[in-house]
Scaffold this motif. Structure first.
Motif, PDB file in Angstrom:
ATOM      1  N   ASN A  38      31.720 -53.226  18.666  1.00  0.00           N
ATOM      2  CA  ASN A  38      32.277 -52.389  17.484  1.00  0.00           C
ATOM      3  C   ASN A  38      31.474 -51.063  17.356  1.00  0.00           C
ATOM      4  O   ASN A  38      31.968 -49.975  17.208  1.00  0.00           O
ATOM      5  N   VAL A  39      30.110 -51.179  17.136  1.00  0.00           N
ATOM      6  CA  VAL A  39      29.326 -50.009  16.894  1.00  0.00           C
ATOM      7  C   VAL A  39      29.384 -49.212  17.905  1.00  0.00           C
ATOM      8  O   VAL A  39      29.543 -48.103  17.999  1.00  0.00           O
ATOM      9  N   TYR A  40      29.371 -49.713  19.341  1.00  0.00           N
ATOM     10  CA  TYR A  40      29.440 -48.957  20.404  1.00  0.00           C
ATOM     11  C   TYR A  40      30.943 -48.359  20.479  1.00  0.00           C
ATOM     12  O   TYR A  40      30.815 -47.080  21.120  1.00  0.00           O
ATOM     13  N   ALA A  41      31.841 -48.882  20.204  1.00  0.00           N
ATOM     14  CA  ALA A  41      33.173 -48.300  20.294  1.00  0.00           C
ATOM     15  C   ALA A  41      33.066 -46.784  19.316  1.00  0.00           C
ATOM     16  O   ALA A  41      33.834 -46.105  19.670  1.00  0.00           O
ATOM     17  N   ASP A  42      32.172 -47.153  18.392  1.00  0.00           N
ATOM     18  CA  ASP A  42      32.301 -45.876  17.316  1.00  0.00           C
ATOM     19  C   ASP A  42      31.366 -44.940  17.945  1.00  0.00           C
ATOM     20  O   ASP A  42      31.541 -43.647  17.513  1.00  0.00           O
ATOM     21  N   VAL A  43      30.202 -45.248  18.788  1.00  0.00           N
ATOM     22  CA  VAL A  43      29.569 -43.901  19.113  1.00  0.00           C
ATOM     23  C   VAL A  43      29.511 -43.805  20.442  1.00  0.00           C
ATOM     24  O   VAL A  43      28.809 -42.722  20.995  1.00  0.00           O
ATOM     25  N   ALA A  44      30.205 -44.266  21.339  1.00  0.00           N
ATOM     26  CA  ALA A  44      30.531 -43.724  22.511  1.00  0.00           C
ATOM     27  C   ALA A  44      30.748 -42.480  22.741  1.00  0.00           C
ATOM     28  O   ALA A  44      31.609 -41.777  22.030  1.00  0.00           O
ATOM     29  N   GLY A  45      29.920 -41.802  23.498  1.00  0.00           N
ATOM     30  CA  GLY A  45      30.155 -40.345  23.669  1.00  0.00           C
ATOM     31  C   GLY A  45      29.264 -39.340  22.672  1.00  0.00           C
ATOM     32  O   GLY A  45      29.329 -37.977  22.714  1.00  0.00           O
ATOM     33  N   LYS A  46      28.635 -40.093  21.925  1.00  0.00           N
ATOM     34  CA  LYS A  46      27.740 -39.496  21.129  1.00  0.00           C
ATOM     35  C   LYS A  46      26.190 -39.436  21.255  1.00  0.00           C
ATOM     36  O   LYS A  46      25.315 -39.168  20.304  1.00  0.00           O
ATOM     37  N   GLY A  47      25.868 -39.818  22.514  1.00  0.00           N
ATOM     38  CA  GLY A  47      24.593 -40.027  22.896  1.00  0.00           C
ATOM     39  C   GLY A  47      23.882 -41.224  22.503  1.00  0.00           C
ATOM     40  O   GLY A  47      22.439 -41.174  22.671  1.00  0.00           O
ATOM     41  N   VAL A  48      24.378 -42.239  21.923  1.00  0.00           N
ATOM     42  CA  VAL A  48      23.691 -43.426  21.424  1.00  0.00           C
ATOM     43  C   VAL A  48      24.382 -44.527  22.149  1.00  0.00           C
ATOM     44  O   VAL A  48      25.594 -44.712  22.289  1.00  0.00           O
ATOM     45  N   ARG A  49      23.474 -45.342  22.938  1.00  0.00           N
ATOM     46  CA  ARG A  49      23.713 -46.751  23.382  1.00  0.00           C
ATOM     47  C   ARG A  49      23.613 -47.884  22.512  1.00  0.00           C
ATOM     48  O   ARG A  49      22.821 -47.910  21.476  1.00  0.00           O
ATOM     49  N   VAL A  50      24.381 -49.002  22.896  1.00  0.00           N
ATOM     50  CA  VAL A  50      24.339 -50.175  22.037  1.00  0.00           C
ATOM     51  C   VAL A  50      24.070 -51.432  23.088  1.00  0.00           C
ATOM     52  O   VAL A  50      25.012 -51.490  24.155  1.00  0.00           O
ATOM     53  N   THR A  51      23.262 -52.057  22.848  1.00  0.00           N
ATOM     54  CA  THR A  51      22.988 -53.485  23.677  1.00  0.00           C
ATOM     55  C   THR A  51      22.759 -54.659  23.044  1.00  0.00           C
ATOM     56  O   THR A  51      21.987 -54.710  21.818  1.00  0.00           O
TER      57      THR A  51
END
Length: 257
Positions: free
Chosen positions: A168-181
Motif C-alpha cells: 500500500n505504501v508503494y501504491a501511494d509513492v509510485a511515480g514519486k521517486g521512491v521505491r518499496v521492497t
C-alpha cells in the motif's frame, strides 16, 4: 544495466545491533555507503562505528517510542539527514504457544515492535524522501506473513501486516521517486530464536539443528541487491528460504480412533 553506486546511498537501518540489521550495516558501509545504525544497545552500535568510522552514524533509539522516533529522524546531522534508503528492520518474535495459551504480553510486544515501530519509522522518514523524489523503503517481512504455522499466530499476523503495508505504501509513492521492497526470509539463524524462546539457548539451537539455515549476511545481500538496482527498477518483494526448508503440508487433524 548500470547498478547504482552504493557510495551515493545514505541508509537508515533499524534493528542494527544484531542479525540481519548488523549484517546490512556492514554490507552497505563496506561498499562505501553512509549508514545510520539504529538500535537499543549502545555498545553494539559503538562497535559498528568503530568498524567503519565516519561512514556510520549511531542512533540509540527504541522505535516503539513514537515521539522519540520522530524527533531522532528529524534531527539527523548532515550528511546523514539526506538519507535515501530506509530499512525498517527492527522486529521480533515472542513465544510459540498456540493462541489459546499464548502470553498477551508477548502479543503486545510483537505488535508494538513489528507493527507500531514500523509505522513510526516509515511515517517519520517517508515525507523527506518524497520531497526529494529519491528514496527506497525496505521492510523485513517474513514467509510467516504468507504461510501460517502452529504457534505463529500474532507473529505471522504482524508480518502479514508488513507485507500489505509495503504494497500500500508503494501504491501511494509510485511515480514519486521512491521505491518499496519487502524482504521475506524463511529460516535465518540470528538471535531471532533466542529472543523468541526468552534466551533458552538449547531450544533456540534445535530450530536450526541438522540443517543449513540462511544467515543475516544472506538477507543483507538481498537488501543490497534491491537497493542498488537502477532507479527505474522496483523489486516488490523477495521471498527466500533455506534450501532445506519448504512449504508446510496441509495438516489434517483426525479424531482419535
Amino acid at each position: 544495466m548500470s547498478m547504482l553506486d552504493p557510495r551515493t546511498l545514505t541508509v537508515i537501518v533499524t534493528g542494527a545491533t544484531s542479525g540481519i540489521g548488523a549484517a546490512t550495516v556492514r554490507r552497505f558501509a563496506g561498499a562505501g555507503a553512509r549508514v545510520v545504525a539504529v538500535g537499543r544497545r549502545a555498545d553494539r552500535l559503538e562497535g559498528l562505528k568503530a568498524e567503519f568510522g565516519d561512514l556510520v552514524h549511531t542512533l540509540e533509539l527504541d522505535v516503539r517510542d513514537e515521539a522519540a522516533t520522530f524527533t531522532a529522524f528529524s534531527s539527523l546531522p548532515a550528511p546523514f539527514d539526506a538519507y535515501n534508503v530506509v530499512f525498517a528492520n527492527a522486529g521480533l518474535a515472542r513465544g510459540l504457544e498456540p493462541a489459546y495459551e499464548a502470553s498477551l504480553d508477548d502479543w503486545k510486544t510483537m505488535v508494538d515492535t513489528n507493527v507500531n515501530g514500523v509505522l513510526y519509522t516509515v511515517r517519520a522518514t517517508l515525507p523527506a524522501m518524497v520531497a526529494r523524489r529519491e528514496g527506497h523503503v525496505v521492510f523485513t517481512g517474513s514467509v510467516a506473513g504468507t504461510y501460517a504455522y502452529p504457534g505463529g499466530n500474532v507473529y505471522g499476523a504482524s508480518k502479514a501486516f508488513v507485507k500489505l503495508f509495503a504494497m500500500n505504501v508503494y501504491a501511494d509513492v509510485a511515480g514519486k521517486g521512491v521505491r518499496v521492497t519487502n524482504i521475506e526470509p524463511g529460516l535465518t539463524e540470528t538471535e531471532f530464536s533466542s529472543v523468541r524462546f526468552a534466551g533458552d539457548a538449547g531450544r533456540a539451537e534445535k530450530v536450526y539443528a541438522d540443517m543449513a539455515p540462511m544467515t543475516g549476511e544472506d538477507i543483507a545481500e538481498q537488501v543490497f541487491f534491491a537497493c542498488t538496482l537502477p532507479r527505474h527498477v522496483n523489486i516488490n518483494s523477495i521471498e527466500s528460504m533455506a534450501a532445506q526448508q519448504t512449504f508446510a503440508p496441509l495438516a489434517v487433524k483426525r479424531d482419535p480412533a
